[in-house]
Design a protein around this motif. Sequence first.
Motif, mmCIF file in Angstrom:
data_model
loop_
_atom_site.group_PDB
_atom_site.id
_atom_site.type_symbol
_atom_site.label_atom_id
_atom_site.label_comp_id
_atom_site.label_asym_id
_atom_site.label_seq_id
_atom_site.Cartn_x
_atom_site.Cartn_y
_atom_site.Cartn_z
ATOM 1 N N ASP A 62 45.158 36.775 24.255
ATOM 2 C CA ASP A 62 45.829 37.713 25.161
ATOM 3 C C ASP A 62 45.159 39.092 25.185
ATOM 4 O OD1 ASP A 62 46.660 38.204 22.554
ATOM 5 O OD2 ASP A 62 48.650 38.902 23.162
ATOM 6 N N ILE A 63 43.968 39.189 24.605
ATOM 7 C CA ILE A 63 43.207 40.441 24.729
ATOM 8 C C ILE A 63 42.699 40.566 26.167
ATOM 9 C CG2 ILE A 63 40.994 41.524 24.122
ATOM 10 C CD1 ILE A 63 41.450 40.709 21.259
ATOM 11 N N ARG A 64 42.800 41.771 26.720
ATOM 12 C CA ARG A 64 42.246 42.041 28.053
ATOM 13 C C ARG A 64 40.866 42.680 27.873
ATOM 14 N NH1 ARG A 64 47.934 43.242 28.639
ATOM 15 N NH2 ARG A 64 47.542 45.339 27.841
ATOM 16 N N TRP A 65 39.841 41.963 28.328
ATOM 17 C CA TRP A 65 38.451 42.406 28.139
ATOM 18 C C TRP A 65 37.946 43.184 29.346
ATOM 19 C CZ3 TRP A 65 36.373 42.379 23.479
ATOM 20 C CH2 TRP A 65 36.885 41.507 22.522
ATOM 21 N N HIS A 66 37.467 44.393 29.095
ATOM 22 C CA HIS A 66 36.945 45.262 30.147
ATOM 23 C C HIS A 66 35.430 45.383 30.005
ATOM 24 C CE1 HIS A 66 40.951 47.186 31.197
ATOM 25 N NE2 HIS A 66 41.241 46.591 30.048
ATOM 26 N N MET A 67 34.700 45.088 31.064
ATOM 27 C CA MET A 67 33.248 45.313 31.051
ATOM 28 C C MET A 67 32.999 46.733 31.530
ATOM 29 S SD MET A 67 30.093 44.820 30.673
ATOM 30 C CE MET A 67 30.286 43.292 29.743
ATOM 31 N N HIS A 87 34.393 47.686 35.170
ATOM 32 C CA HIS A 87 34.438 49.118 35.507
ATOM 33 C C HIS A 87 33.145 49.612 36.146
ATOM 34 C CE1 HIS A 87 37.860 50.476 32.650
ATOM 35 N NE2 HIS A 87 37.829 49.162 32.592
ATOM 36 N N SER A 88 32.080 48.834 36.020
ATOM 37 C CA SER A 88 30.736 49.371 36.250
ATOM 38 C C SER A 88 30.042 48.763 37.460
ATOM 39 C CB SER A 88 29.911 49.134 34.992
ATOM 40 O OG SER A 88 30.167 47.813 34.481
ATOM 41 N N VAL A 89 30.760 48.582 38.543
ATOM 42 C CA VAL A 89 30.149 48.005 39.741
ATOM 43 C C VAL A 89 29.444 49.110 40.515
ATOM 44 C CG1 VAL A 89 30.567 46.853 41.933
ATOM 45 C CG2 VAL A 89 31.845 46.164 39.895
ATOM 46 N N ASN A 110 39.168 41.819 39.515
ATOM 47 C CA ASN A 110 39.384 43.231 39.806
ATOM 48 C C ASN A 110 38.186 44.061 39.354
ATOM 49 O OD1 ASN A 110 41.908 42.818 40.928
ATOM 50 N ND2 ASN A 110 42.997 43.187 39.007
ATOM 51 N N CYS A 111 37.803 45.011 40.197
ATOM 52 C CA CYS A 111 36.620 45.830 39.919
ATOM 53 C C CYS A 111 36.899 47.303 40.172
ATOM 54 C CB CYS A 111 35.464 45.436 40.842
ATOM 55 S SG CYS A 111 34.913 43.729 40.693
ATOM 56 N N LEU A 112 36.183 48.149 39.454
ATOM 57 C CA LEU A 112 36.131 49.578 39.759
ATOM 58 C C LEU A 112 34.716 49.881 40.232
ATOM 59 C CD1 LEU A 112 37.846 51.077 36.542
ATOM 60 C CD2 LEU A 112 38.938 50.294 38.662
#
Length: 223
Positions: A62-67, A87-89, A110-112
Amino acid sequence: MSINSNLKSILKTHEGFQYTLIAVSKNHPASSVLEAYQAGQRDFGENKVQEMTEKLESLPKDIRWHMIGHLQRNKVKYIAPYVHLIHSVDSLKLLQEINKEASKNNRTINCLLQIHIASEETKFGLSPEEVHELLNSYEFKALANIRIIGLMGMASNTEDQNLVRQEFKLLKNLFEELKSTFKSDKIEMEELSMGMSGDAAIALEEGSTMIRVGTAIFGTRVY
Ligand SMILES: *Cc1c(COP(=O)(O)O)cnc(C)c1O
């Protein structure tokens, strides 16, 4: 100081703000991630695909992994099955690749969009003009398996707090402008990822909704 007490102290310091704390675990072992997890932390950030994918295997699901680091197109396939937020698009080509791999995995990713705000030359990211161009493009509108939910930026690495604040203000203004200009099933500007160990307080004052904190939680990275 322990990871547990570092986390508590960060939450205490920023009491009163609404934000997601992303614990940046790059260059720290999975055992440190687990320690933070046991203290209640669920969002973790990594800047390398291989490191993130290796850690994933031995850690709670259940960890949410953010690139959060620069992402090469040929590596997208490894994180597409599970990544929570990228986060890095910083290009349409990368977005097209993410879309392709998201589709293969029957999901929407989902992207930032990463925006270049620092005065330094070296940092990655799109200019405000490039963001408009991207979001208006026909190619972007054709992507069915990605969603843009906000922006990410890194301020200059400097002692000059006024400069850092100015850069965050710039990003916040762009965020608000895009939020009022673009709204579709594919664009929903909700998250503003800005602030790290050294400048999280300023970032939150300037409207950040996600701070990416490594050193202040896990200590100095050993390379
Ligand atoms: C490493 C990193 C961070 C965390 O930096 P700290 O100064 O250790 O808090 C945040 N964002 C990005 C993109 C990073 O690469």
